[in-house]
Design an enzyme around this catalytic site. Structure first.
Site, PDB file in Angstrom:
ATOM      1  N   LYS A  94       3.179  -7.787  13.053  1.00 43.56           N
ATOM      2  CA  LYS A  94       1.913  -7.118  12.744  1.00 43.56           C
ATOM      3  C   LYS A  94       0.852  -7.735  13.643  1.00 43.56           C
ATOM      4  CE  LYS A  94      -1.144  -5.630   9.078  1.00 43.56           C
ATOM      5  NZ  LYS A  94      -1.435  -5.469   7.669  1.00 43.56           N
ATOM      6  N   THR A 136       2.510  -4.164   4.465  1.00 39.10           N
ATOM      7  CA  THR A 136       2.636  -4.379   5.908  1.00 39.10           C
ATOM      8  C   THR A 136       2.407  -5.837   6.327  1.00 39.10           C
ATOM      9  OG1 THR A 136       0.325  -3.757   6.180  1.00 39.10           O
ATOM     10  CG2 THR A 136       1.978  -2.039   6.523  1.00 39.10           C
ATOM     11  N   ASP A 137       1.662  -6.581   5.521  1.00 36.29           N
ATOM     12  CA  ASP A 137       1.246  -7.911   5.991  1.00 36.29           C
ATOM     13  C   ASP A 137       2.419  -8.816   6.374  1.00 36.29           C
ATOM     14  OD1 ASP A 137      -1.211  -6.937   5.394  1.00 36.29           O
ATOM     15  OD2 ASP A 137      -1.643  -8.309   3.748  1.00 36.29           O
ATOM     16  N   THR A 154       0.811  -1.217   0.000  1.00 41.01           N
ATOM     17  CA  THR A 154       0.000   0.000   0.000  1.00 41.01           C
ATOM     18  C   THR A 154       0.845   1.269   0.000  1.00 41.01           C
ATOM     19  OG1 THR A 154      -1.676  -1.238   1.198  1.00 41.01           O
ATOM     20  CG2 THR A 154      -1.905   1.138   1.238  1.00 41.01           C
TER      21      THR A 154
END
Ligand code: ASP
Length: 461
Positions: free
Chosen positions: A262, A183-184, A107
Site C-alpha cells: 500500500k 487495505t491498510d 471498508t
C-alpha cells in the site's frame, strides 16, 4: 453522570458505556484524562475492540478513545441509525465456477450510515448480490465471515486461521478463493498467505476498498467484481492482491502477494507492485497477464498449508542516530528475530555494531532489507556492510521489509535451528526474492503514467 474521583475506566468498552448510562448512537461528551471529546458514539463493539470507544466528532473525523482514559460520560441526545441493506438471494448456476469469499472486515465489508458517517458492516451473499448484482454473472458465491476487524487488528492468529480455512475449501473443490480485507495491512496478509498456503491449485485473491460502498467515488463494487472474476476465471493459481489500477477506473491490477505494498493513504490506486511489474490487468471483460512464469490453475485439490508463526519477531526501521539500547531492549524482551530496514544498500550506524554482535551471539536471527523498497541489499560494496555480515546479519536481496518480517515469523514458527531458518529465508518463495528487477518495472503499469504525462505536458509547453 460524571464521577470526579474516578480516574480512568478499568473495564471493557461496552461496560464503560453502561456504567455511564450512555448508548451507542447517542451524542455524548466523553471526559478523559486528556480532555473532553464530543461526538456520536459509534458501534465499535462490532469490530471486536473492547478497549476503545469510537466517536464521530463534529468535524466528521472518527476518534478512538481508550477506555482506561475515560473518567466520565454524558449523553446529550440520541437517534438510532438504520442501516439494513436490501438482501436478494444469490442465484446459483451449474455452469458457473464456485468461489468462496472469506470476510475479515475493513471498508470493503462496510457501508456508510448517512446520519453519522459511521462505517458499518455489510457482508452476506444476499447483501453483496443486492449491492453488486454483476457478481452473479461471474460465479456462485458463498461467503463466510471469519473476522470483522479493521486490518490493523489482523495478525498471526488470523493469518493461521485464514490459511486453515482456505485449505479446507480447496480440499472441498472450490474454484477460487476471495478474501475481503481492510487495505491498510492487506499486503501483510497476502504475504502471510503466500507462505502459509503453498502450491494452491486455484487463485487466492485478496480484495478491499479504500472508500466505502455508499460513496460515489467508492472502489468497492469495481474491486469486488474484478477480484471475483480473478478468483473465478484467472489461470494464475497464486496469492494476489486485486485493487484499482490507475487513478481512473479503467482497469484493476493483480499484484503478487509478496511484491505488493500500500503506497498511498487515501488514493484508490494505492497498491503498487514493488521490484517487479504487476501480474495482470483486469477489467469486466478480460484478464490480461503481464508476466509469464506464474503458477497455473490445476484440477487437483492438493495444497500445502503451514500455519506457523513465531510472534517474537520485529521489524526495525533504521533512522540516523538510532541508539544501541533499541537493539538491546528487543533482545532483552526475548525477541528471536529482527528484520532491519536499513538505509541505501543495507546500512545502519557504527554505534549499533556491538549491540548487533551481542544479539546474534545470543542466537537472535537478524536480517537486512532496504528501506528504499526498490533494489537490492549490497553488503559487499562498503567495509561497513562486510563488518555487519561478519557480526551475523544476513542480507535478503530485494525482499521487501514487511515481507521479510512475515517470512521470518513464519520460518521461526517452524524451527529454531538458525541454519534452517536462514535456508528458508534465502530460498525464494513466490518471487519474494527475484534475480533482477525489470529496468522499466519502476514505471510500467503502475497506473499513474497518463497522469504523469499530463503533468509533464502542462509544465513543458
Ligand atoms: N482502516 C481500514 C482497514 O485497513 C481501511 C480500509 O479498509 O481500506 O481495515
Amino acid at each position: 453522570m460524571t464521577t470526579d474521583a474516578f480516574k480512568g475506566y478499568k473495564g471493557k468498552a461496552l461496560d464503560c458505556l453502561k456504567k455511564f448510562h450512555v448508548r451507542v448512537w447517542s451524542d455524548a461528551v466523553v471526559k478523559t484524562t486528556r480532555g473532553d471529546f464530543e461526538g456520536i458514539i459509534l458501534p465499535r463493539s462490532e469490530n471486536d475492540d473492547e478497549r476503545h470507544i469510537v466517536l464521530k466528532l463534529i468535524t466528521g473525523y472518527n476518534v478512538g478513545v481508550a477506555v482506561h482514559t475515560i473518567t466520565g460520560m454524558d449523553e446529550r441526545g440520541y437517534k438510532e441509525a438504520h442501516y439494513k441493506i436490501p438482501e436478494k438471494e444469490f442465484p446459483y448456476s451449474e455452469k458457473l465456477p464456485n468461489v468462496k469469499l472469506f470476510g475479515t472486515g475493513g471498508t470493503i465489508a462496510s457501508r456508510l450510515d448517512y446520519r453519522t458517517g459511521a462505517v458499518i458492516p455489510a457482508f452476506s451473499p444476499g447483501e453483496l448480490y443486492g449491492a453488486v448484482p454483476e457478481l452473479a454473472d461471474i460465479c456462485n458465491l458463498k461467503t463466510e465471515k471469519l473476522f470483522a476487524v479493521f486490518s490493523e487488528n489482523m495478525g498471526p492468529d488470523q493469518y493461521k486461521k485464514l490459511a486453515v480455512c482456505i485449505g479446507e475449501e480447496i480440499k472441498k473443490g472450490v474454484d477460487g478463493i476471495l478474501i475481503g480485507h481492510g487495505t491498510d495491512t492487506m499486503h501483510h496478509t497476502a504475504t502471510a498467505l503466500s507462505y502459509m498456503v503453498q502450491d494452491s491449485p486455484v487463485p487466492i485473491v485478496v480484495v478491499g476498498s479504500q472508500r466505502s460502498s455508499d460513496r460515489p467515488s467508492s472502489d468497492a463494487a469495481l474491486n469486488l467484481i474484478h477480484g471475483t472474476k480473478a478468483a473465478a476465471e484467472s489461470d494464475i493459481a497464486e496469492v494476489m492482491v486485486c485493487m484499482f489500477g490507475p487513478t481512473s477506473n479503467e482497469y484493476g491490477l493483480l499484484h503478487r502477494g509478496t511484491r505488493v505494498r500500500k503506497m498511498h493513504s487515501s488514493y484508490r490506486s494505492t497498491f503498487r507492485t514493488v521490484g517487479d511489474i504487476p501480474m495482470a490487468m483486469i477489467n469486466r471483460e478480460k484478464i490480461t497477464p503481464l508476466k509469464t512464469g506464474y503458477k497455473k490453475r490445476r484440477q487437483d485439490h492438493n495444497v500445502k498449508i503451514t500455519p506457523c508463526f513465531e510472534e517474537k519477531v520485529t521489524l526495525l526501521y533504521y533512522y540516523p542516530n538510532m541508539m544501541p539500547d533499541m537493539i538491546d531492549a528487543i533482545v532483552d524482551n526475548g525477541y528471536k528475530g529482527i528484520v532491519i530496514a536499513g538505509t541505501g544498500l543495507g546500512h545502519i550506524n557504527k554505534p549499533l555494531y556491538p549491540a548487533i554482535e551481542r544479539a546474534t551471539k545470543k542466537g537472535v536471527a537478524i536480517y537486512m532489507t532496504v528501506q528504499t523498497l526498490w533494489g537490492y541489499t549490497h553488503m559487499f560494496v562498503y567495509d561497513t556492510g562486510r563488518d555487519l555480515m561478519a557480526k551475523g546479519i544476513v542480507p535478503l536481496d530485494n525482499m521487501l521489509p514487511e515481507v521479510a518480517y512475515i517470512k521470518l515469523g513464519w520460518a521461526l514458527g517452524q524451527t529454531s535451528d538458525l541454519a534452517e531458518v536462514e535456508k528458508i529465508m534465502k530460498t525464494p518463495i513466490s518471487d519474494d526474492i527475484t534475480e533482477r528487477e525489470p529496468c522499466n518495472g519502476y514505471l510500467v503499469f503502475q497506473g499513474g503514467i497518463p497522469v504523469v504525462e499530463e503533468f509533464l505536458k502542462s509544465v513543458h509547453k
